[in-house]
Design a protein around this motif. Structure first.
Motif, PDB file in Angstrom:
ATOM      1  N   ASP A  32       0.828  -1.216   0.000  1.00  0.00           N
ATOM      2  CA  ASP A  32       0.000   0.000   0.000  1.00  0.00           C
ATOM      3  C   ASP A  32       0.857   1.258   0.000  1.00  0.00           C
ATOM      4  N   LYS A  33       1.887   1.269   0.859  1.00  0.00           N
ATOM      5  CA  LYS A  33       2.751   2.451   0.960  1.00  0.00           C
ATOM      6  C   LYS A  33       3.555   2.662  -0.317  1.00  0.00           C
ATOM      7  N   LEU A  34       4.048   1.582  -0.903  1.00  0.00           N
ATOM      8  CA  LEU A  34       4.790   1.709  -2.161  1.00  0.00           C
ATOM      9  C   LEU A  34       3.856   2.190  -3.279  1.00  0.00           C
ATOM     10  N   GLY A  35       2.621   1.684  -3.275  1.00  0.00           N
ATOM     11  CA  GLY A  35       1.651   2.141  -4.275  1.00  0.00           C
ATOM     12  C   GLY A  35       1.386   3.629  -4.156  1.00  0.00           C
ATOM     13  N   ASP A  36       1.292   4.115  -2.915  1.00  0.00           N
ATOM     14  CA  ASP A  36       1.104   5.558  -2.708  1.00  0.00           C
ATOM     15  C   ASP A  36       2.291   6.357  -3.234  1.00  0.00           C
TER      16      ASP A  36
ATOM     17  N   ALA B 266      15.646   2.278  -5.842  1.00  0.00           N
ATOM     18  CA  ALA B 266      14.362   1.748  -5.386  1.00  0.00           C
ATOM     19  C   ALA B 266      14.522   0.762  -4.236  1.00  0.00           C
ATOM     20  N   VAL B 267      15.586  -0.034  -4.252  1.00  0.00           N
ATOM     21  CA  VAL B 267      15.779  -1.036  -3.205  1.00  0.00           C
ATOM     22  C   VAL B 267      15.888  -0.381  -1.831  1.00  0.00           C
ATOM     23  N   THR B 268      16.623   0.731  -1.763  1.00  0.00           N
ATOM     24  CA  THR B 268      16.761   1.439  -0.489  1.00  0.00           C
ATOM     25  C   THR B 268      15.413   1.932   0.014  1.00  0.00           C
ATOM     26  N   VAL B 269      14.589   2.470  -0.869  1.00  0.00           N
ATOM     27  CA  VAL B 269      13.271   2.960  -0.459  1.00  0.00           C
ATOM     28  C   VAL B 269      12.395   1.797   0.006  1.00  0.00           C
ATOM     29  N   ILE B 270      12.438   0.682  -0.715  1.00  0.00           N
ATOM     30  CA  ILE B 270      11.636  -0.487  -0.334  1.00  0.00           C
ATOM     31  C   ILE B 270      12.050  -0.984   1.051  1.00  0.00           C
ATOM     32  N   LYS B 271      13.362  -1.014   1.320  1.00  0.00           N
ATOM     33  CA  LYS B 271      13.854  -1.413   2.639  1.00  0.00           C
ATOM     34  C   LYS B 271      13.334  -0.459   3.709  1.00  0.00           C
TER      35      LYS B 271
ATOM     36  N   VAL C  99      10.706   1.497   3.680  1.00  0.00           N
ATOM     37  CA  VAL C  99       9.263   1.326   3.867  1.00  0.00           C
ATOM     38  C   VAL C  99       8.987   0.064   4.682  1.00  0.00           C
ATOM     39  N   THR C 100       9.713  -1.006   4.384  1.00  0.00           N
ATOM     40  CA  THR C 100       9.528  -2.266   5.114  1.00  0.00           C
ATOM     41  C   THR C 100       9.885  -2.097   6.580  1.00  0.00           C
TER      42      THR C 100
END
Length: 264
Positions: A113-117, A135-140, A142-143
């Motif tokens: 949900d947060k990545l979709g936003d 993108a990997v850093t942002v995904i980490k 957010v997780t």
């Protein structure tokens, strides 16, 4: 991508391949990596319908998703978004290990949900634009933000059963949750086993049913009437909500049959 020269006009710029707008804390403008710029340029020279069939970096997918979102192209948008989440899921999994079945599902949904936003954020922010840089850093991040330090991991609990050495066994990960339907629990149980999820998904004979199940159950896509800019299953497949529910039920039935066959 080569530097722009003063003689190049705005009209000569590839559509959508505009510079990022945010700057770092030190005042340096955000810039994409050369490989990402090269892939974007490659994509813009292709027919849009070819984009989903190509292998793109996460950062390139982010840019292409935003282009399709602005043009309200739900068909290509849905396929690119699926490709992004498929690439993002291993990163989420690696950085959210150790949680129980129900918590793991909750984490996956909230991160998606947060990545979709962030993907569809109307006004760019440092975080949303950084998806096109790393993108990997942002995904980490957010997780980590979703998991938090307050959420107890399964390893923090023990069951009342003892192992052969007389120690209590931390088997919370193997306990069934009454909140999950059997097929969802099956997927979560088998996620720890290499190839387990793929084995049961392979039992779904229709590729559309399989993809719809993945999008709904693992990535929380809405069936219909989703928020503005969020793709729905009805839009993606051009089918009624009732038809797609039948697909999902058929997929669950086939996975259950596969599970029973494996246990016999």
């Amino acid at each position: 991508m080569s530097p722009r020269t003063p003689t190049q006009s705005q009209e000569e710029e590839p559509p959508g391949a505009v510079p990022l707008t945010c700057v770092s804390k030190t005042g340096e403008p955000y810039t994409r990596h050369r490989d990402v710029e090269a892939q974007i340029a490659e994509a813009l020279n292709l027919s849009i319908s070819e984009w989903p069939a190509r292998e793109w970096r996460l950062e390139t997918l982010v840019h292409l998703i935003r282009l399709r979102g602005r043009d309200n192209d739900r068909t290509v948008l849905g396929k690119l978004t699926l490709a992004f989440f498929e690439k993002a899921k291993p990163v989420v999994d690696r950085n959210s290990r150790g949680f129980g079945v129900a918590d793991t599902e909750d984490i996956q949904i909230k991160v998606a949900d947060k990545l979709g936003d962030l993907l569809m954020q109307a006004v760019p922010t440092r975080t949303s634009e950084y998806l096109e840089i790393d993108a990997v850093t942002v995904i980490k991040q957010v997780t980590y933000g979703v998991t938090g330090k307050s959420r107890p991991k399964a390893s923090a609990f023990s069951t009342a059963d003892r192992d052969e050495d007389g120690n209590y066994m931390p088997t919370v990960d193997r306990l069934a949750s009454e909140d999950l339907d059997p097929a969802a629990h099956l997927l979560e149980q088998e996620a720890a086993a290499q190839g387990g999820v793929r084995r049961y998904l392979a039992a779904i004979t229709d590729a559309r049913h399989r993809e719809a199940f993945i999008l709904m159950r693992l990535y929380d896509w809405p069936l219909e009437n989703g928020p503005p800019g969020v793709p729905t299953l009805c839009d993606r497949y051009g089918k009624s909500a009732r038809q797609i529910r039948n697909w999902i039920n058929k997929a669950i039935e086939q996975m259950r049959e596969a599970a029973h066959g494996a246990e016999s």
